[in-house]
Scaffold this motif. Structure first.
Motif, PDB file in Angstrom:
ATOM      1  N   VAL A  86       0.863  -1.612   0.232  1.00 29.15           N
ATOM      2  CA  VAL A  86       0.133   0.615   0.026  1.00 29.15           C
ATOM      3  C   VAL A  86       0.842   1.048  -0.098  1.00 29.15           C
ATOM      4  O   VAL A  86       1.740   1.270   0.677  1.00 29.15           O
ATOM      5  CB  VAL A  86      -0.907   0.028   1.793  1.00 29.15           C
ATOM      6  N   LEU A  87       0.708   1.830  -0.576  1.00 31.55           N
ATOM      7  CA  LEU A  87       1.395   2.956  -0.954  1.00 31.55           C
ATOM      8  C   LEU A  87       0.637   4.707  -0.831  1.00 31.55           C
ATOM      9  O   LEU A  87      -0.461   4.688  -1.053  1.00 31.55           O
ATOM     10  CB  LEU A  87       2.564   3.724  -2.318  1.00 31.55           C
ATOM     11  N   ILE A  88       1.014   5.182   0.938  1.00 31.68           N
ATOM     12  CA  ILE A  88      -0.239   6.599   0.649  1.00 31.68           C
ATOM     13  C   ILE A  88       0.427   7.747   0.107  1.00 31.68           C
ATOM     14  O   ILE A  88       1.567   7.440   0.793  1.00 31.68           O
ATOM     15  CB  ILE A  88      -0.020   5.848   2.743  1.00 31.68           C
ATOM     16  N   ALA A 120       0.180  -6.150   4.409  1.00 29.76           N
ATOM     17  CA  ALA A 120       0.653  -5.704   2.775  1.00 29.76           C
ATOM     18  C   ALA A 120       1.961  -4.466   3.834  1.00 29.76           C
ATOM     19  O   ALA A 120       2.365  -4.514   4.623  1.00 29.76           O
ATOM     20  CB  ALA A 120      -0.113  -4.301   2.700  1.00 29.76           C
ATOM     21  N   HIS A 121       2.803  -4.539   2.999  1.00 30.75           N
ATOM     22  CA  HIS A 121       3.752  -3.834   2.796  1.00 30.75           C
ATOM     23  C   HIS A 121       3.199  -2.537   3.352  1.00 30.75           C
ATOM     24  O   HIS A 121       2.128  -2.072   2.266  1.00 30.75           O
ATOM     25  CB  HIS A 121       5.031  -3.958   1.691  1.00 30.75           C
ATOM     26  N   VAL A 122       3.891  -1.434   3.604  1.00 26.59           N
ATOM     27  CA  VAL A 122       3.721   0.185   3.409  1.00 26.59           C
ATOM     28  C   VAL A 122       4.575   0.802   3.428  1.00 26.59           C
ATOM     29  O   VAL A 122       5.316   1.116   3.481  1.00 26.59           O
ATOM     30  CB  VAL A 122       3.291   0.674   4.863  1.00 26.59           C
ATOM     31  N   LEU A 123       4.087   1.349   2.099  1.00 30.53           N
ATOM     32  CA  LEU A 123       5.390   2.765   1.636  1.00 30.53           C
ATOM     33  C   LEU A 123       5.164   4.591   1.988  1.00 30.53           C
ATOM     34  O   LEU A 123       3.815   4.506   1.365  1.00 30.53           O
ATOM     35  CB  LEU A 123       5.675   2.777  -0.055  1.00 30.53           C
ATOM     36  N   LEU A 124       4.753   4.768   3.235  1.00 32.39           N
ATOM     37  CA  LEU A 124       4.437   6.042   2.642  1.00 32.39           C
ATOM     38  C   LEU A 124       4.860   6.998   2.579  1.00 32.39           C
ATOM     39  O   LEU A 124       6.289   7.772   1.976  1.00 32.39           O
ATOM     40  CB  LEU A 124       4.330   6.625   4.294  1.00 32.39           C
ATOM     41  N   SER A 125       4.543   8.220   1.346  1.00 33.01           N
ATOM     42  CA  SER A 125       5.122   9.945   0.877  1.00 33.01           C
ATOM     43  C   SER A 125       5.113  10.099   1.643  1.00 33.01           C
ATOM     44  O   SER A 125       4.409  10.989   2.070  1.00 33.01           O
ATOM     45  CB  SER A 125       3.790   9.320  -0.730  1.00 33.01           C
ATOM     46  N   GLU A 126       6.062  11.197   2.102  1.00 32.84           N
ATOM     47  CA  GLU A 126       6.130  12.293   2.208  1.00 32.84           C
ATOM     48  C   GLU A 126       5.118  13.264   1.408  1.00 32.84           C
ATOM     49  O   GLU A 126       5.382  13.423   0.726  1.00 32.84           O
ATOM     50  CB  GLU A 126       7.429  12.785   2.075  1.00 32.84           C
ATOM     51  N   VAL A 127       4.853  13.918   1.372  1.00 24.54           N
ATOM     52  CA  VAL A 127       3.535  15.241   1.674  1.00 24.54           C
ATOM     53  C   VAL A 127       4.202  16.479   1.983  1.00 24.54           C
ATOM     54  O   VAL A 127       4.449  16.799   3.114  1.00 24.54           O
ATOM     55  CB  VAL A 127       2.383  15.407   1.513  1.00 24.54           C
ATOM     56  N   MET A 128       4.031  17.591   1.692  1.00 24.59           N
ATOM     57  CA  MET A 128       4.313  19.245   2.039  1.00 24.59           C
ATOM     58  C   MET A 128       4.237  19.311   1.575  1.00 24.59           C
ATOM     59  O   MET A 128       2.926  19.909   0.874  1.00 24.59           O
ATOM     60  CB  MET A 128       6.118  19.379   1.315  1.00 24.59           C
ATOM     61  N   VAL A 129       3.367  20.528   2.817  1.00 24.51           N
ATOM     62  CA  VAL A 129       2.655  21.801   1.998  1.00 24.51           C
ATOM     63  C   VAL A 129       3.648  23.176   1.695  1.00 24.51           C
ATOM     64  O   VAL A 129       4.502  23.481   1.609  1.00 24.51           O
ATOM     65  CB  VAL A 129       1.416  22.193   3.441  1.00 24.51           C
ATOM     66  N   MET A 157       9.728   7.337   1.700  1.00 26.21           N
ATOM     67  CA  MET A 157       9.633   7.852   0.586  1.00 26.21           C
ATOM     68  C   MET A 157       9.355   9.531   0.515  1.00 26.21           C
ATOM     69  O   MET A 157       8.106  10.020   0.725  1.00 26.21           O
ATOM     70  CB  MET A 157       8.181   7.422  -0.920  1.00 26.21           C
ATOM     71  N   PRO A 158      10.570   9.740  -0.056  1.00 30.81           N
ATOM     72  CA  PRO A 158      10.482  11.364  -0.241  1.00 30.81           C
ATOM     73  C   PRO A 158       9.508  12.108  -1.349  1.00 30.81           C
ATOM     74  O   PRO A 158       8.618  11.274  -2.219  1.00 30.81           O
ATOM     75  CB  PRO A 158      11.739  11.696  -0.867  1.00 30.81           C
ATOM     76  N   PHE A 159       8.634  13.412  -1.551  1.00 30.83           N
ATOM     77  CA  PHE A 159       7.467  13.485  -1.759  1.00 30.83           C
ATOM     78  C   PHE A 159       7.838  14.009  -3.279  1.00 30.83           C
ATOM     79  O   PHE A 159       9.077  14.691  -3.660  1.00 30.83           O
ATOM     80  CB  PHE A 159       7.640  15.111  -1.136  1.00 30.83           C
ATOM     81  N   PHE A 160       7.537  13.130  -4.476  1.00 26.67           N
ATOM     82  CA  PHE A 160       7.718  13.071  -5.291  1.00 26.67           C
ATOM     83  C   PHE A 160       7.615  14.663  -6.128  1.00 26.67           C
ATOM     84  O   PHE A 160       8.297  14.950  -7.716  1.00 26.67           O
ATOM     85  CB  PHE A 160       6.731  12.365  -6.446  1.00 26.67           C
ATOM     86  N   MET A 161       7.030  15.721  -5.441  1.00 34.04           N
ATOM     87  CA  MET A 161       6.389  16.792  -6.477  1.00 34.04           C
ATOM     88  C   MET A 161       7.595  18.281  -6.149  1.00 34.04           C
ATOM     89  O   MET A 161       7.830  19.118  -6.587  1.00 34.04           O
ATOM     90  CB  MET A 161       5.186  17.377  -5.507  1.00 34.04           C
ATOM     91  N   LYS A 162       8.695  17.923  -4.803  1.00 32.13           N
ATOM     92  CA  LYS A 162       9.816  18.174  -4.493  1.00 32.13           C
ATOM     93  C   LYS A 162      10.418  19.471  -5.732  1.00 32.13           C
ATOM     94  O   LYS A 162      10.770  20.605  -6.094  1.00 32.13           O
ATOM     95  CB  LYS A 162      11.181  17.620  -3.863  1.00 32.13           C
ATOM     96  N   ASP A 163      10.776  18.092  -7.174  1.00 29.80           N
ATOM     97  CA  ASP A 163      12.349  18.442  -7.577  1.00 29.80           C
ATOM     98  C   ASP A 163      10.745  18.424  -8.751  1.00 29.80           C
ATOM     99  O   ASP A 163      11.301  18.827 -10.226  1.00 29.80           O
ATOM    100  CB  ASP A 163      13.424  17.035  -7.988  1.00 29.80           C
ATOM    101  N   ILE A 164       9.488  18.479  -9.252  1.00 27.65           N
ATOM    102  CA  ILE A 164       8.694  19.149 -10.261  1.00 27.65           C
ATOM    103  C   ILE A 164       8.307  20.193  -9.700  1.00 27.65           C
ATOM    104  O   ILE A 164       8.043  21.206 -10.889  1.00 27.65           O
ATOM    105  CB  ILE A 164       7.663  18.262 -10.078  1.00 27.65           C
ATOM    106  N   ALA A 165       7.840  20.888  -8.606  1.00 26.41           N
ATOM    107  CA  ALA A 165       6.713  22.252  -8.840  1.00 26.41           C
ATOM    108  C   ALA A 165       7.555  23.480  -8.685  1.00 26.41           C
ATOM    109  O   ALA A 165       7.190  24.319  -8.863  1.00 26.41           O
ATOM    110  CB  ALA A 165       6.091  21.937  -6.862  1.00 26.41           C
ATOM    111  N   ILE A 166       9.009  22.951  -8.597  1.00 27.64           N
ATOM    112  CA  ILE A 166       9.881  24.121  -8.885  1.00 27.64           C
ATOM    113  C   ILE A 166      10.036  24.205 -10.009  1.00 27.64           C
ATOM    114  O   ILE A 166      10.650  25.706 -10.774  1.00 27.64           O
ATOM    115  CB  ILE A 166      11.439  24.044  -8.395  1.00 27.64           C
ATOM    116  N   TYR A 167       9.946  23.881 -11.503  1.00 28.31           N
ATOM    117  CA  TYR A 167       9.254  24.285 -12.730  1.00 28.31           C
ATOM    118  C   TYR A 167       8.489  24.430 -13.204  1.00 28.31           C
ATOM    119  O   TYR A 167       7.110  23.762 -13.083  1.00 28.31           O
ATOM    120  CB  TYR A 167      10.240  23.257 -13.625  1.00 28.31           C
TER     121      TYR A 167
END
Length: 199
Positions: A86-88, A120-129, A157-167
């Motif tokens: 489960v990827l949250i 189930a394995h759990v993969l937690l995605s970091e989320v930033m405001v 897991m690091p927030f996947f938007m971190k290196d996208i939102a800046i572009y």
């Protein structure tokens, strides 16, 4: 000879089917994972599915979803999909609505525990405001994910938007959601984290 070949092909297809259904993955997320504003087949979850054909990927993401909403829907998703991972990816809308970090943590804790109860394995995605919410709230919000990863011994897991939102060229006009061009980058970012979760 032909009969033997047909038997071999049948067994191969059966084995492949078993392999695919043996490790379903549930993505429990919000609009960032629900292909908001773009065609669903171009979204990163669908692209990830193509990269991981050995897994069945169930996209349980809903635009506008909060951790409370994800928690309400989770039992049915676990029952129907029987995911092995489960990827949250939830919490962004909690922040946008000004929910307290304590509420965020309580809901995510229940989501993690329910997932673990099914083995189930759990993969937690970091989320930033966004930074305009103030450094104190942003820090407390981010701390929740680190605390949960440590307390429940799960991967963060690091927030996947971190290196996208800046572009700007990778974002939709609202400045919040990634556009179609960014989806492949997200899928490539998430893939190794998912793969590691099964090792």
């Amino acid at each position: 000879m032909l009969r033997r070949l047909l038997t071999l092909l049948t067994l191969t297809c059966l084995f492949t089917s078993i392999q695919v259904s043996a490790a379903p993955i549930l993505i429990l997320g919000d609009s960032l994972s629900a292909s908001y504003g773009i065609d669903e087949d171009k979204g990163w979850v669908n692209l990830l599915s193509a990269k991981l054909p050995e897994h069945e990927i169930i996209n349980g993401s809903v635009s506008g979803e909060t951790t409370a909403g994800g928690l309400r829907r989770l039992p049915a998703l676990l029952e129907s999909g029987k995911p092995k991972l489960v990827l949250i990816e939830l919490g962004g809308n909690d922040g946008l609505r000004g929910f307290t970090p304590q509420q965020l943590k309580e809901n995510l804790t229940k989501i993690i525990m329910l997932s673990k109860e099914t083995h189930a394995h759990v993969l937690l995605s970091e989320v930033m405001v966004p930074p305009n919410y103030g450094p104190r709230y942003a820090r407390m919000f981010a701390d929740v994910y680190n605390q949960l990863a440590e307390e429940h011994e799960i991967t963060l897991m690091p927030f996947f938007m971190k290196d996208i939102a800046i572009y700007p060229e990778l974002m939709q006009r609202d400045g919040i959601h990634p556009n179609a061009q960014a989806q492949e980058q997200i899928a490539e970012f998430v893939q190794p984290w998912v793969t590691k979760s099964f090792q």
